[in-house]
Design an enzyme around this catalytic site. Structure first.
Site, PDB file in Angstrom:
ATOM      1  N   ASN A   9       0.863  -1.181   0.000  1.00 63.18           N
ATOM      2  CA  ASN A   9       0.000   0.000   0.000  1.00 63.18           C
ATOM      3  C   ASN A   9       0.901   1.233   0.000  1.00 63.18           C
ATOM      4  OD1 ASN A   9      -1.775   2.080   0.486  1.00 63.18           O
ATOM      5  ND2 ASN A   9      -2.313   1.413   2.574  1.00 63.18           N
ATOM      6  N   LYS A  11       0.101   4.243  -0.238  1.00 60.54           N
ATOM      7  CA  LYS A  11      -0.536   5.438   0.339  1.00 60.54           C
ATOM      8  C   LYS A  11      -0.314   6.628  -0.609  1.00 60.54           C
ATOM      9  CE  LYS A  11      -0.061   3.259   4.785  1.00 60.54           C
ATOM     10  NZ  LYS A  11       0.075   3.371   6.247  1.00 60.54           N
ATOM     11  N   HIS A  96      -9.350   1.128   5.190  1.00 63.55           N
ATOM     12  CA  HIS A  96      -8.053   1.336   5.847  1.00 63.55           C
ATOM     13  C   HIS A  96      -8.243   2.286   7.027  1.00 63.55           C
ATOM     14  CE1 HIS A  96      -3.929   2.582   6.570  1.00 63.55           C
ATOM     15  NE2 HIS A  96      -3.571   1.478   5.941  1.00 63.55           N
ATOM     16  N   GLU A  98      -6.613   4.729   8.032  1.00 62.24           N
ATOM     17  CA  GLU A  98      -6.441   6.154   7.728  1.00 62.24           C
ATOM     18  C   GLU A  98      -7.713   6.734   7.125  1.00 62.24           C
ATOM     19  OE1 GLU A  98      -2.850   5.580   5.490  1.00 62.24           O
ATOM     20  OE2 GLU A  98      -1.825   5.027   7.344  1.00 62.24           O
ATOM     21  N   GLU A 168      -4.847  -4.803  10.782  1.00 64.28           N
ATOM     22  CA  GLU A 168      -3.853  -3.746  10.936  1.00 64.28           C
ATOM     23  C   GLU A 168      -4.115  -3.007  12.248  1.00 64.28           C
ATOM     24  OE1 GLU A 168      -2.077  -2.635   6.827  1.00 64.28           O
ATOM     25  OE2 GLU A 168      -3.689  -1.255   7.304  1.00 64.28           O
ATOM     26  N   GLY A 174       2.886   2.598  10.762  1.00 59.62           N
ATOM     27  CA  GLY A 174       3.808   3.716  10.593  1.00 59.62           C
ATOM     28  C   GLY A 174       4.562   4.100  11.857  1.00 59.62           C
ATOM     29  N   SER A 214       3.932  -1.794  10.422  1.00 62.59           N
ATOM     30  CA  SER A 214       5.378  -1.865  10.631  1.00 62.59           C
ATOM     31  C   SER A 214       5.963  -3.239  10.301  1.00 62.59           C
ATOM     32  CB  SER A 214       5.737  -1.447  12.064  1.00 62.59           C
ATOM     33  OG  SER A 214       5.331  -0.115  12.300  1.00 62.59           O
TER      34      SER A 214
HETATM   35  P1  13P Z   1       3.326   0.583   7.656  1.00 66.43           P
HETATM   36  O1  13P Z   1       3.828  -0.699   7.063  1.00 66.43           O
HETATM   37  O2  13P Z   1       4.006   1.806   7.118  1.00 66.43           O
HETATM   38  O3  13P Z   1       3.256   0.528   9.145  1.00 66.43           O
HETATM   39  O4  13P Z   1       1.795   0.736   7.140  1.00 66.43           O
HETATM   40  C1  13P Z   1       0.945  -0.339   7.226  1.00 66.43           C
HETATM   41  C2  13P Z   1      -0.294  -0.032   6.470  1.00 66.43           C
HETATM   42  O5  13P Z   1      -1.049   0.852   6.850  1.00 66.43           O
HETATM   43  C3  13P Z   1      -0.567  -0.773   5.247  1.00 66.43           C
HETATM   44  O6  13P Z   1      -1.860  -0.564   4.792  1.00 66.43           O
END
Ligand code: 13P
Length: 252
Positions: A9, A11, A96, A98, A168, A174, A214
């Protein structure tokens, strides 16, 4: 046998040229790859068509990061599931954290989006996960149960067979702080049990459940070694060819 998947992903990262370059370098590194892990590249919308055009690797698919809950219409700035499909996407991330956090997406909205995705032959990757506060308050299983029930378990069994789930934990995204393999396994097993309760053991056993948060080359092997962890949804580490390919190789 359920599918093993590692999805990247991206983003809101990589401009068009950088994105094409990244996709090409991942494809090149996987040139001789004949393992059984499917790779899904999930760039920003505007990159999808070009990347799809340039990918010729049988193990690499392309996806979108979101889609709208309605088929079409006056929704300025939005992208429909049909558009994604016609642009060459096979997968779409739904719900997601976010999007839940910054754009107010609810489980009910996710359910509508999942239906749009399925109507347009996209495989939804439905994301669930608790916040740090919820974990501290011992609400993890309650939150996940509700996200599953309201967001996806209303589908009939035939439709559910096309769903991928991603666990997640919000506190791991992140932050550099991944769930331990025990924490991931515990929640993945719980999710699989929810699916079994709603549908059947067979459908539950066939569902791919990814871990995200992560995930890196250094922890991927142990996370993916868990019996109910079928791969990963990777954020930061999917933006670097070496890291992403090493995570794919970890998913045996
Ligand atoms: P990170 O791997 O940067 O922690 O993000 C995970 C994520 O949100 C994947 O959709």
């Amino acid at each position: 046998m359920r599918k093993k998947i590692v999805a990247g992903n991206w983003k809101m990262n990589k401009n068009f040229q950088e994105g094409v370059e990244l996709a090409m370098s991942i494809q090149q590194r996987l040139n001789n790859y004949d393992g059984n892990c499917l790779v899904v590249l999930i760039p920003p919308f505007v990159h999808i068509t070009k990347i799809r055009e340039l990918i010729h690797h049988p193990k690499i698919k392309v996806g979108g990061q979101n889609c709208h809950d309605k088929p079409s219409g006056a929704y300025t700035g939005e992208v429909s599931a049909e558009m994604l499909n016609s642009a060459g996407a096979d997968y779409v991330i739904i719900g997601h954290s976010e999007r839940r956090q910054y754009y107010g997406e609810t489980n009910q909205l996710c359910y509508a989006k999942i239906n749009q995705a399925l109507d347009n032959k996209l495989i939804p990757i439905y994301c669930v996960g608790e916040t740090l506060e919820e974990r501290k308050m011992n609400l993890t299983f309650r939150v996940i149960e509700q996200q599953m029930r309201e967001g996806v378990l209303g589908l009939d069994g035939e439709d559910f067979k096309n769903i991928v789930i991603a666990y997640e934990p919000v506190w791991a995204i992140g932050t550099g702080l991944n769930a331990t393999k025990e924490q991931a396994q515990e929640v993945h097993a719980f999710i699989r049990q929810q699916i079994e309760n709603q549908y059947s053991r067979e459908i539950a056993q066939d569902t791919t459940i990814l871990y995200g948060g992560s995930c890196k080359p250094t922890n991927a092997v142990e996370l993916f070694s868990q019996p109910d962890v079928d791969g990963g949804l990777i954020g930061g580490a999917s933006l670097n060819t070496d890291d992403f390919v090493n995570i794919i190789l970890a998913n045996q």
